[in-house]
Design an enzyme around this catalytic site. Sequence first.
Site, PDB file in Angstrom:
ATOM      1  N   GLY A  31     -44.661  -8.791   6.088  1.00  0.00           N
ATOM      2  CA  GLY A  31     -44.298 -10.273   6.748  1.00  0.00           C
ATOM      3  C   GLY A  31     -43.934 -10.430   7.898  1.00  0.00           C
ATOM      4  O   GLY A  31     -44.113 -11.271   8.872  1.00  0.00           O
ATOM      5  N   ASP A  32     -42.849  -9.496   8.273  1.00  0.00           N
ATOM      6  CA  ASP A  32     -42.355  -9.560   9.701  1.00  0.00           C
ATOM      7  C   ASP A  32     -43.443  -9.258  10.757  1.00  0.00           C
ATOM      8  O   ASP A  32     -43.544  -9.903  11.456  1.00  0.00           O
ATOM      9  CB  ASP A  32     -41.381  -8.435   9.862  1.00  0.00           C
ATOM     10  CG  ASP A  32     -40.251  -8.226   8.725  1.00  0.00           C
ATOM     11  OD1 ASP A  32     -39.838  -9.294   8.471  1.00  0.00           O
ATOM     12  OD2 ASP A  32     -40.001  -7.169   8.229  1.00  0.00           O
TER      13      ASP A  32
END
Length: 303
Positions: free
Chosen positions: A248-249
């Site tokens: 996600g990052d």
Amino acid sequence: MIYTVTLNPSIDYIVHVDGLQLGELNRMRSDLKLPGGKGINVSRILSRLGVENTALGFLGGFTGDFLRETLASENITTDFVQVTGDTRINIKLKHGEETEINGQGPTITPEEADELCRKLDSLAAGDIVVLSGSVPSSLGGMYYDRLIEACGRIGVRFVLDTTGEAMLRGVSHRPLLIKPNHHELAELFNVEINSIDQIIYYGKKLQEQGAEHVLVSMAGDGAVLITKKGVYRSNVPQGTVRNSVGAGDSMIAGFVGAWAQGGDVMEAFATGVACGSATAFSDDLAETELIHKLRKQVEIKFV
């Protein structure tokens, strides 16, 4: 300039053990020490995309020195507040399935908290700040609000990647991007989500509350981007999932990096999907070559 903020960074100490025996002497088969923290992950991917950025947050002790030196070796500029306690170590014990033992992190004093706010006051209009991860208990539940207010005073755009009340309060301040996954989206509204139509419905609610772009990741089902102009969905690049940490990052880094360089939202979305997938298909964060390879597979469709 893009700035990332990691309030509680870590060294992620990954330990592989064969046949773990509790209460007995065990020997490692291998180990690895990696920089940890959501904002730091964003900085590392931005660097691999060739996007200049500066990592902010709190570092302390010999563990903080390790993180600062490791990020410097990856050509990432850092401007952390030096704190009195040691930056935490998170143990990822792999013996078949993974067992995690996460450190609490140092206590941040009011003076140290104020110093980070002053660093944001020195940024310039047009900069982007990525606020990622949880807030240490010593900072209190409203600390992100202080950082968002600092961004607003000087016209700095911000990205918000957190959960719960901090996310709901932050949305009203018009973030450039928020990126809940489908589980986090359901938790924000205290509902069960079982369809793409529900994801779009609740994502639009966040967009209506103030977020300019709402990017919802759906693991093996791709991702959805909600904007004022419409709703878009990506496919899933081909590969074998090996790692969920940092995907996600990486998606945020790809989106923000591409958007900052050209402002094309569709290219930003596609680059974000490629970065997130590349990390999911890797043991650590994605490498540049794999990101570019997967970018060719990403297709975006209007929903």
